[in-house]
Design a protein around this motif. Structure first.
Motif, short mmCIF file in Angstrom:
data_model
loop_
_atom_site.label_atom_id
_atom_site.label_comp_id
_atom_site.label_asym_id
_atom_site.label_seq_id
_atom_site.Cartn_x
_atom_site.Cartn_y
_atom_site.Cartn_z
N UNK A 80 46.76 35.02 36.64
CA UNK A 80 46.93 36.41 37.08
C UNK A 80 46.71 37.37 35.92
N UNK A 81 47.24 37.02 34.74
CA UNK A 81 47.07 37.88 33.57
C UNK A 81 45.59 37.98 33.18
N UNK A 82 44.90 36.84 33.18
CA UNK A 82 43.48 36.83 32.83
C UNK A 82 42.66 37.60 33.86
N UNK A 83 42.97 37.41 35.14
CA UNK A 83 42.24 38.12 36.19
C UNK A 83 42.48 39.63 36.08
N UNK A 84 43.71 40.03 35.82
CA UNK A 84 44.01 41.45 35.66
C UNK A 84 43.27 42.05 34.48
N UNK A 85 43.23 41.32 33.39
CA UNK A 85 42.52 41.79 32.20
C UNK A 85 41.02 41.91 32.48
N UNK A 89 38.81 45.29 32.30
CA UNK A 89 37.78 45.37 31.26
C UNK A 89 36.37 45.26 31.81
N UNK A 90 36.15 44.40 32.80
CA UNK A 90 34.80 44.13 33.26
C UNK A 90 34.39 44.79 34.55
N UNK A 92 36.13 47.81 35.90
CA UNK A 92 36.73 49.15 36.01
C UNK A 92 37.84 49.21 37.05
N UNK A 93 38.59 48.12 37.17
CA UNK A 93 39.73 48.08 38.08
C UNK A 93 39.38 47.84 39.53
N UNK A 94 38.12 47.58 39.85
CA UNK A 94 37.68 47.39 41.23
C UNK A 94 37.80 45.92 41.64
N UNK A 95 38.77 45.63 42.51
CA UNK A 95 38.94 44.27 43.01
C UNK A 95 37.71 43.83 43.81
N UNK A 100 33.01 40.37 44.49
CA UNK A 100 31.56 40.28 44.71
C UNK A 100 30.91 39.58 43.52
N UNK A 101 31.34 39.94 42.31
CA UNK A 101 30.79 39.29 41.11
C UNK A 101 31.08 37.81 41.09
#
Length: 128
Positions: A80-85, A89-90, A92-95, A100-101
Motif C-alpha cells: 500500500x505504501x509503495x502503491x501510494x508513493x 510520483x508517477x 499525479x495522484x490519479x488512480x 490503466x498503466x
C-alpha cells in the motif's frame, strides 16, 4: 525507530519478500533463498539486513547466536505504501491512470480482471 519505515529499495524489497514468504529467519536462511535465484554474497545480505534493522524495516532478535530477523510491517502494508508513493510520483495522484498503466504494462488474466471488478464494486459500495 520511526513510526513509518522508509520506502525500501529494490534490494531491500528482495529481502523483505523472502522474509514474508518464510517468516522470521537468520541471515543464512535469507541468503540461501536469494542465492537459489541469483548470485548473491552472504556479507552483502548481512550488511543489507543490518541496515534494514537500523532503518526500522526489520526487527532483530539477538537472543541467540544467529540473530533472527523479521519484517516489521506485513507485505500488504508495504505494498500500500509503495502503491501510494507510485500513485503520487508517477501518476499525479490519479488512480485511473495507475490502473490503466498497470493493465497496459502486463496482461491480466480473466480471474484477475474478475477480482478487480469485484474489488471495485465492493469499494464503491463502501464509499457511497
Amino acid at each position: 525507530m520511526s513510526a513509518k519505515p522508509p520506502r525500501p529499495t529494490n534490494a531491500e524489497l528482495e529481502i523483505l519478500a523472502v522474509l514474508w514468504e518464510i517468516g522470521p529467519a537468520t541471515v543464512r536462511d535469507v541468503y540461501d533463498a536469494i542465492s537459489r535465484r541469483r548470485i548473491a554474497q552472504y556479507s552483502t545480505t548481512l550488511k543489507f539486513m543490518q541496515i534494514m534493522a537500523d532503518k526500522g524495516l526489520l526487527s532483530r532478535d539477538e537472543n541467540q547466536r544467529a540473530h533472527i530477523y523479521a519484517a516489521t510491517k506485513p507485505r500488504e502494508w508495504t505494498q500500500r505504501q509503495l502503491a501510494g508513493d507510485l500513485l503520487e510520483r508517477g501518476f499525479s495522484g490519479s488512480a485511473k491512470a495507475l490502473l490503466v498503466g498497470a493493465l497496459s504494462a502486463k496482461k491480466a488474466s480473466k480471474a484477475e480482471l474478475a477480482e478487480l471488478r469485484k474489488f471495485l464494486d465492493e469499494y464503491r459500495e463502501q464509499n457511497k
